[in-house]
Enzyme design. Sequence first.
Site, mmCIF file in Angstrom:
data_model
loop_
_atom_site.group_PDB
_atom_site.id
_atom_site.type_symbol
_atom_site.label_atom_id
_atom_site.label_comp_id
_atom_site.label_asym_id
_atom_site.label_seq_id
_atom_site.Cartn_x
_atom_site.Cartn_y
_atom_site.Cartn_z
ATOM 1 C CE LYS A 135 46.880 39.030 32.145
ATOM 2 N NZ LYS A 135 45.997 38.892 33.303
ATOM 3 C CE LYS A 170 49.707 40.724 34.358
ATOM 4 N NZ LYS A 170 48.455 40.381 34.955
HETATM 5 C C1 PBG Z 1 44.538 37.438 36.261
HETATM 6 C C2 PBG Z 1 45.856 38.075 36.443
HETATM 7 C C3 PBG Z 1 47.117 37.495 36.235
HETATM 8 C C4 PBG Z 1 48.060 38.427 36.645
HETATM 9 C C5 PBG Z 1 47.364 39.559 37.053
HETATM 10 N N1 PBG Z 1 45.997 39.334 36.900
HETATM 11 C C6 PBG Z 1 47.500 36.130 35.804
HETATM 12 C C7 PBG Z 1 47.016 35.611 34.529
HETATM 13 O O1 PBG Z 1 46.544 36.331 33.663
HETATM 14 O O2 PBG Z 1 47.094 34.399 34.401
HETATM 15 C C8 PBG Z 1 49.536 38.199 36.655
HETATM 16 C C9 PBG Z 1 50.324 39.044 37.583
HETATM 17 C C10 PBG Z 1 51.690 38.568 37.859
HETATM 18 O O3 PBG Z 1 52.192 37.579 37.276
HETATM 19 O O4 PBG Z 1 52.339 39.202 38.694
HETATM 20 N N2 PBG Z 1 43.753 37.800 35.231
#
Ligand code: PBG
Length: 355
Positions: free
Chosen positions: A222, A277
């Site tokens: 991520k 992601k």
């Molecule tokens: C939180 C989380 C996020 C997303 C999914 N879980 C945001 C972040 O890490 O700030 C993002 C999903 C999206 O942008 O569609 N941990």
Amino acid sequence: MLSPMDGMKQGTPGSSTEPDVHASPLTLARRLRRRRAAPWVRDLVREHALLVSDLIWPVFVREDDDPADPVVSTMPGVRRLTIAELVAAATDAHALGIPALALFPVIDASRKTPDGIEATRPDNLVCRAVRALREAVPGLGLICDVALDPFTSHGQDGILRDGDIANDETVAMLCRQAVNQAKAGCQVVAPSDMMDGRVGAIRQALDAAGLTHVSILAYAAKYASAYYGPFRAAVGSAAQLGAADKRTYQMDPGNGDEALLEVALDLEEGADFVMVKPGLPYLDIVHRVKTRFGVPTFVYQVSGEYAMLKAASAAGALDYKACLLEAMLSFKRAGADAILTYAAPELARWLKEPR
Ligand code: PBG
């Protein structure tokens, strides 16, 4: 000296000396256009296709009395749903053949604390939503995000100590959050926090609680991405976060090899599925992960990717449906086994339509 014109027939257009465009055919053993000549043959030779069974639908759930505007303005077609609305939407999604939902709660600011303890309460919004959904749509897979950001007053995914996110202390809280959600009935917990060692710790905590049947979907690679903007606005963590960022735990966009290491560690620690992601800007990572490890590899088409397509089509610059389907195919081609997308219900409906 050769001039560029040497060897070429010269003449004015229309004169008998112009180049002969009806020259004898090229001798080509392979003409790839033969397999593109008509829809039926393109259908036969297509290597990848999107199936409704590839889709996971991320949904935002809110309290009944949440004063927030239910429409996410930058994400047309996306709303923050009450539990009752969510149950109805999930019933439809299940009927369309969507295998699973990923739940994201919009927590009232009054319940947010520095440690995000609300995440561990059995009656919190996520747990109530899970119980309602399991009862109404038992065949639907439910994936619960494990991270503290919807619950913390500072919007970070973990617990802040002296300006830094305390890894091990956060992991202890995440274990409680994961067990809490699993007890409520979700079949998959999905740590999206990027703390070190959280997958192994969560696996142990689940097993110790007798929850060996609950799976872990690790947000293994991520990235610290600017494409999460609309999501943070939707769950209300943007306001809390302010100008702060998540670069001390989410991955640097410049790194690829490191993603493979993250995946390797999460698999060693017991991840059942891994995720990359965001999606489109990280297709190379999807491909490398799938090729290297051969495990179920999911990809998240994040909020910013969805918002871009919607905005470009609203501006008349792109054909939304065609571009969305093309992005989906790129994920499949890169090797993704499943795709999280806010467009899941829309896609599922299109896939059902006769051509
Ligand atoms: C939180 C989380 C996020 C997303 C999914 N879980 C945001 C972040 O890490 O700030 C993002 C999903 C999206 O942008 O569609 N941990």
